[in-house]
Design an enzyme around this catalytic site. Structure first.
Site, short mmCIF file in Angstrom:
data_model
loop_
_atom_site.label_atom_id
_atom_site.label_comp_id
_atom_site.label_asym_id
_atom_site.label_seq_id
_atom_site.Cartn_x
_atom_site.Cartn_y
_atom_site.Cartn_z
N SER A 143 1.20 -1.19 -0.27
CA SER A 143 -0.30 -0.14 0.17
C SER A 143 0.83 1.52 -0.36
O SER A 143 1.95 1.44 0.42
CB SER A 143 -0.59 0.35 1.37
OG SER A 143 -1.37 1.30 1.36
N TYR A 157 -2.68 -0.63 10.55
CA TYR A 157 -2.94 -0.92 8.68
C TYR A 157 -1.97 -0.50 7.94
O TYR A 157 -0.38 -1.36 7.11
CB TYR A 157 -3.82 -0.66 8.15
CG TYR A 157 -4.13 -0.82 6.60
CD1 TYR A 157 -4.23 -2.22 5.98
CD2 TYR A 157 -3.43 0.08 5.74
CE1 TYR A 157 -4.56 -2.20 4.81
CE2 TYR A 157 -3.78 0.09 3.98
CZ TYR A 157 -4.15 -1.54 3.48
OH TYR A 157 -4.22 -1.11 2.62
#
Length: 252
Positions: A143, A157
């Site tokens: 990401s 995350y």
């Protein structure tokens, strides 16, 4: 283009979103695709979409946090299509939204177990097959949040995806001499359910993103898939340990 004719490709987290788009893109270029995930019904939908356009795919249910299930997944891929040439480790979750001091131990453990340990376990079994069978290519989905960009209230995350970026580069160095090329793609907000905030519609997201990144829009799932296919293709033969950011300039 038919860059992947005769190749077997495994995609985890392929029941929806980016994983589904990646699986469809590989099939459109001639690959036989194994779509994997925890929910049989959504995997079957992905297979049906691929077959409806003349592609070849099969579904295998597997939880990436379970080493035994991942070992079975690799074996099934080889059994059904005769080998495993390319693997895309896309499965991931987003939990534990909130300040670091407020994240529950349960959420922290779940995110790290799925997003980091799940990628490591998947690579462990994929690599075992590839190094015994002439090599292959692996693309991990990380990401732009993590190694490239940080925002508040997503520490679990962000930490997990920073680890995926680092793990990818470490694995690339460890296994390139065995003929296994390992790289990562780091998407930003894309046209997939995970980029929607609670209660947000796609139209709401479009308005929010106009002010959040230079391009003024989210990436299409197909644009992220194109980056994955490039890294898995012969054209990227000299690309080892790369982390390709596809985030419309958000982390530039």
């Amino acid at each position: 283009m038919n860059r992947f004719t005769g190749k077997t490709v495994l995609v985890t987290g392929a029941g929806s979103g980016l994983g589904r788009a990646i699986a469809r893109a590989f099939a459109a270029e001639g690959a036989s695709v194994v779509v994997a995930g925890r929910t049989a019904a959504s995997l079957d939908e992905t297979v049906a979409l691929i077959e409806a356009t003349g592609g070849t795919a099969t579904a295998v249910t597997a939880d990436v946090t379970d080493s035994g299930q991942l070992q079975h997944l690799v074996r099934e891929s080889v059994t059904r299509f005769g080998g495993l040439d390319i693997a895309v480790n896309n499965a991931g979750i987003l939990r534990g939204v909130g300040a670091v001091g407020d994240v529950s131990e349960e959420d922290w453990d779940a995110v790290l177990r799925t997003n980091v340990t799940g990628v490591w376990l998947a690579m462990k079994h994929e690599i075992a097959h590839m190094k015994a069978n002439g090599g292959g290519a692996i693309v991990n989905i990380s990401s732009n949040l993590g190694a490239h960009l940080r925002i508040p209230n997503l520490a679990a995350y962000i930490t997990s995806k920073a680890a995926v970026s680092a793990l990818t580069r470490a694995a690339a160095l460890d296994h390139i001499h065995q003929g296994i090329r390992i790289n990562a793609v780091s998407p930003g907000a894309s046209a997939a359910p995970m980029s929607l905030r609670p209660g947000e519609t796609e139209a709401d997201r479009a308005e929010r993103v106009k002010a959040e990144n230079p391009l003024g829009r989210v990436a299409e799932a197909e644009e992220v898939a194109a980056a994955v296919l490039y890294l898995a293709s012969p054209e990227a033969g000299a690309v080892v340990g790369a982390d390709l950011v596809v985030d419309c300039g958000a982390s530039a």
